[in-house]
Scaffold this motif. Structure first.
Motif, PDB file in Angstrom:
ATOM      1  N   ASP A 294       0.820  -1.222   0.000  1.00 23.09           N
ATOM      2  CA  ASP A 294       0.000   0.000   0.000  1.00 23.09           C
ATOM      3  C   ASP A 294       0.852   1.269   0.000  1.00 23.09           C
ATOM      4  O   ASP A 294       0.330   2.381   0.074  1.00 23.09           O
ATOM      5  CB  ASP A 294      -0.944   0.001   1.208  1.00 23.09           C
ATOM      6  CG  ASP A 294      -0.203   0.024   2.538  1.00 23.09           C
ATOM      7  OD1 ASP A 294       0.937  -0.470   2.573  1.00 23.09           O
ATOM      8  OD2 ASP A 294      -0.768   0.530   3.529  1.00 23.09           O
ATOM      9  N   GLY A 298       0.001   2.887  -3.968  1.00 22.16           N
ATOM     10  CA  GLY A 298      -0.343   1.659  -4.669  1.00 22.16           C
ATOM     11  C   GLY A 298       0.407   1.413  -5.958  1.00 22.16           C
ATOM     12  O   GLY A 298      -0.002   0.557  -6.761  1.00 22.16           O
ATOM     13  N   LEU A 335      -4.429  -1.801   6.777  1.00 22.56           N
ATOM     14  CA  LEU A 335      -3.745  -2.243   5.568  1.00 22.56           C
ATOM     15  C   LEU A 335      -4.698  -3.008   4.665  1.00 22.56           C
ATOM     16  O   LEU A 335      -4.741  -2.781   3.446  1.00 22.56           O
ATOM     17  CB  LEU A 335      -2.547  -3.117   5.934  1.00 22.56           C
ATOM     18  CG  LEU A 335      -1.869  -3.867   4.779  1.00 22.56           C
ATOM     19  CD1 LEU A 335      -1.284  -2.880   3.775  1.00 22.56           C
ATOM     20  CD2 LEU A 335      -0.798  -4.806   5.308  1.00 22.56           C
ATOM     21  N   VAL A 338      -7.117  -0.645   2.973  1.00 24.73           N
ATOM     22  CA  VAL A 338      -6.476   0.092   1.878  1.00 24.73           C
ATOM     23  C   VAL A 338      -6.335  -0.805   0.661  1.00 24.73           C
ATOM     24  O   VAL A 338      -6.586  -0.380  -0.475  1.00 24.73           O
ATOM     25  CB  VAL A 338      -5.101   0.632   2.333  1.00 24.73           C
ATOM     26  CG1 VAL A 338      -4.335   1.206   1.142  1.00 24.73           C
ATOM     27  CG2 VAL A 338      -5.273   1.699   3.407  1.00 24.73           C
ATOM     28  N   MET A 339      -5.925  -2.045   0.872  1.00 31.57           N
ATOM     29  CA  MET A 339      -5.779  -2.988  -0.234  1.00 31.57           C
ATOM     30  C   MET A 339      -7.114  -3.214  -0.934  1.00 31.57           C
ATOM     31  O   MET A 339      -7.182  -3.230  -2.174  1.00 31.57           O
ATOM     32  CB  MET A 339      -5.231  -4.320   0.283  1.00 31.57           C
ATOM     33  CG  MET A 339      -3.785  -4.280   0.712  1.00 31.57           C
ATOM     34  SD  MET A 339      -2.621  -4.344  -0.678  1.00 31.57           S
ATOM     35  CE  MET A 339      -2.888  -6.002  -1.267  1.00 31.57           C
ATOM     36  N   PHE A 342      -8.048  -0.077  -2.998  1.00 32.95           N
ATOM     37  CA  PHE A 342      -7.218   0.177  -4.178  1.00 32.95           C
ATOM     38  C   PHE A 342      -7.424  -0.893  -5.242  1.00 32.95           C
ATOM     39  O   PHE A 342      -7.441  -0.577  -6.438  1.00 32.95           O
ATOM     40  CB  PHE A 342      -5.737   0.257  -3.792  1.00 32.95           C
ATOM     41  CG  PHE A 342      -4.885   0.813  -4.893  1.00 32.95           C
ATOM     42  CD1 PHE A 342      -4.780   2.179  -5.088  1.00 32.95           C
ATOM     43  CD2 PHE A 342      -4.203  -0.033  -5.760  1.00 32.95           C
ATOM     44  CE1 PHE A 342      -4.013   2.705  -6.112  1.00 32.95           C
ATOM     45  CE2 PHE A 342      -3.435   0.474  -6.789  1.00 32.95           C
ATOM     46  CZ  PHE A 342      -3.340   1.853  -6.973  1.00 32.95           C
TER      47      PHE A 342
END
Length: 619
Positions: A294, A298, A335, A338-339, A342
């Motif tokens: 991240d 990205g 995390l 965020v993954m 994205f």
């Protein structure tokens, strides 16, 4: 009666002309003959001349021989009777990898991880010398035994480093007195490599990992591959797995994987694209590979998207991605969130999660990227030209490519169809003609090496009889691979070797076609060092490479020094090229201390073979 001109000459030179003057006259005559017979202004036009046969082949051969004689005589006139053999490098360069000088990179101002990246301009090569093997180096064990047992002295990892490593490494390897044994059943992750591989197969909807090929998974990029046990297992399932990992001065993952005879090379997710074209792999795998996905908005995930084919899979196994109930897991949850956010932007779908393993699948719909409200922009066409260590980009690649074909729709036949070849801009007649050439090569000139390499008893005095398939080589680097015909011919002949197919950056980019066939391959500029450790290849093959590089800025001596660095002791080199280029190479390899022989193919062409073996130098 002598003429006045001759009398004056006699006064100047004396009764007997000096030997040096006669040599100069002879050189001038030979040079004049070579120049008058040349069709271009280049004295060494034989390196780049056409190989088409003509009725003047004997004359051309004489002209080329005259040019080579001129070069040798010029060397004699300079006072040297034979090129001086190169000295061995010092002990500090036993594991030397050019372009990865961290200290020089730091002094040059590189930071935030870029000091570990590839910077060829920062690494001074110093004096020309031959990289020596370590003191206790031994020839690797033959395949397949060498896949699971290696000599500990052949790699730069000490007993103390082994004992201080993590529990996963200790489960993976058993360090004996002078060997390292790899036990794939004792765990890469979970209960063993086979269980882990089977779990991934089940997570993407398969019954077992033996069905990977039927599901379109043929080529895998293993990022931060550890010591290659996962890749070794997939190779046993007939998949092609290439390991990439960062440069490490000691305990290198790439060095250990290559010592086991597995495909690997140095490669980073830091600031530059990997030297592969877009849409190259069916799966990208990361098991505790150390990359923070991240970071940098990205951009590392965008690079994975560039490398993945439509419908391909990204497999991430990491304790940090597993949500837990404790307060210390808030960072992990962040995390993961965020993954998830994205990957939605880049049109990936999270198709499965089990324990610490997550699997995303890339979309097969090229229009998905433009339909997303907060999606990423599409790259311009020039971004997909030749991705040779270009800076990482924040855009989506190859959506308009003819090669945008789902891995699930790939042809199941072993032979490529005309339609598949057309996608790569290759005529089927040209492709199959090239393949036939390499089939013939293996049955003809390759048989010259059979008594030494593929013999029923290729053993040294005192060795026990080897087990089938009797190979003394595990891997071959094809330095100018074209369509990958040599690789295909090896497979047809059931030679148990894998080939690293290298496509020079200034040649026609046929790497997408090579990768489409399920072969290992990479783009490379042969004016630069190759991203690997010393002594990692058993055989180097170069067809037409010297002629191709004749117009480049490359220095022939530097090229052969690099070949010597990456070739293991007692390894082989086979060069096929035009007569003049082979003769030039022959003079260079004498300085490398290689045993060399030039072979005339006796087919009426000006092609020659230069077959060399690198000696085992210890002092």
């Amino acid at each position: 009666m002598r003429s006045p001109w001759f009398n004056k000459l006699s006064v100047i030179l004396g009764r007997g002309p000096p030997l040096s003057w006669l040599l100069v006259c002879f050189l001038s005559i030979v040079a004049l003959i070579a120049l008058l017979g040349s069709s271009t202004s280049n004295t060494l036009d034989f390196v780049t001349s056409s190989s088409k046969p003509d009725i003047y082949s004997s004359y051309r051969r004489l002209k080329e021989q005259a040019a080579v004689d001129y070069l040798e005589l010029r060397t004699l006139s300079l006072g040297t009777t034979r090129p001086k053999e190169l000295d061995l490098c010092g002990k500090e360069r036993e594991n030397f990898v050019p372009c990865y000088n961290v200290s020089a990179n730091l002094l040059a101002g590189f930071k935030e991880g870029e000091e570990f990246d590839r910077h060829c301009g920062m690494s001074g090569l110093g004096d020309r010398c031959l990289v020596r093997p370590p003191k206790d180096y031994k020839i690797p064990l033959r395949w397949p035994a060498g896949r699971d047992v290696i000599w500990s002295a052949n790699v730069k990892i000490t007993k103390d480093q082994f004992l201080s490593s993590g529990s996963m490494t200790k489960r993976l390897m058993l360090l004996e007195e002078n060997q390292i044994a790899f036990h794939s059943e004792d765990g890469l992750v979970f209960d063993g490599v086979k269980d882990y591989s089977r779990q991934i197969a089940e997570m993407i909807g398969l019954g077992t990992d033996s069905e990977f090929l039927q599901a379109g998974v043929q080529s895998v990029l293993d990022v931060g591959c550890g010591f290659g046990s996962f890749g070794a297992h997939l190779v046993s399932l007939k998949l092609m797995v290439v390991c990439v990992a960062v440069y490490e001065a000691t305990g290198s993952q790439v060095q250990l994987a290559l010592e086991r005879g597995l495909p690997a090379m140095i490669g980073n997710f830091i600031s530059r694209q990997l030297p592969y074209p877009s849409l190259s792999f069916d799966m990208v795998h990361c098991a505790q590979c150390g990359i923070i996905w991240d970071q940098k908005e990205g951009i590392f995930l965008i690079e994975v998207d560039r490398l993945l084919k439509p419908g391909g899979y990204f497999v991430l196994t990491s304790p940090e991605s597993k949500p837990r109930g404790s307060s210390s897991s808030r960072k992990n949850k962040s995390l993961l969130k965020v993954m998830e956010e994205f990957t939605e932007k880049i049109c990936w779908s999270l198709i499965a999660q089990q324990d610490e393993t997550f699997i995303w699948q890339k979309t097969v719909d090229a229009h998905c990227y433009t339909s997303r409200k907060h999606g990423l922009p599409l790259c311009k066409e020039e971004h997909d030209a030749v991705p040779y260590y270009h800076p990482l980009v924040s855009c989506i690649s190859a959506t308009n490519s003819k090669r945008w074909i789902s891995i699930q729709n790939r042809s199941s036949g072993s032979q490529l169809s005309s339609a598949e070849l057309e996608v790569h801009g290759v005529q089927s007649e040209d492709f199959f003609e090239d393949l036939q050439v390499w089939r013939s090569a293996l049955k003809n000139f390759w048989s010259l090496l059979t008594p030494l390499i593929f013999s029923d008893h290729p053993k040294r005095p005192g060795d026990e009889d080897p087990l089938p398939p009797f190979n003394m080589i595990r891997n071959v680097m094809d330095m100018n691979a074209h369509y990958g015909g040599l690789n295909a011919a090896f497979l047809e002949e059931k030679k148990s070797v894998w080939v690293m197919n290298v496509v020079p950056v200034n040649a026609r980019n046929t790497l997408p076609l090579i990768l489409h066939q399920g072969f290992a391959g990479v783009l490379h500029d042969w004016c630069e060092p190759f991203p690997t450790y010393p002594r990692t290849y058993d055989m180097l093959h170069a067809n037409g490479l010297l002629s191709h590089l004749s117009s480049e800025r490359c220095d022939l001596m530097d090229l052969f020094l690099e070949m010597d660095r990456i070739l293991r002791p007692e390894g082989w080199v086979v060069i096929s090229d035009k007569f003049g280029a082979v003769e030039m190479a022959r003079m260079v390899v004498t300085q490398m201390r290689w045993e060399a022989r030039v072979i005339d193919l006796q087919n009426g062409s000006d092609q020659r073979l230069l077959v060399c073996q690198k000696p085992f130098l210890k002092k």
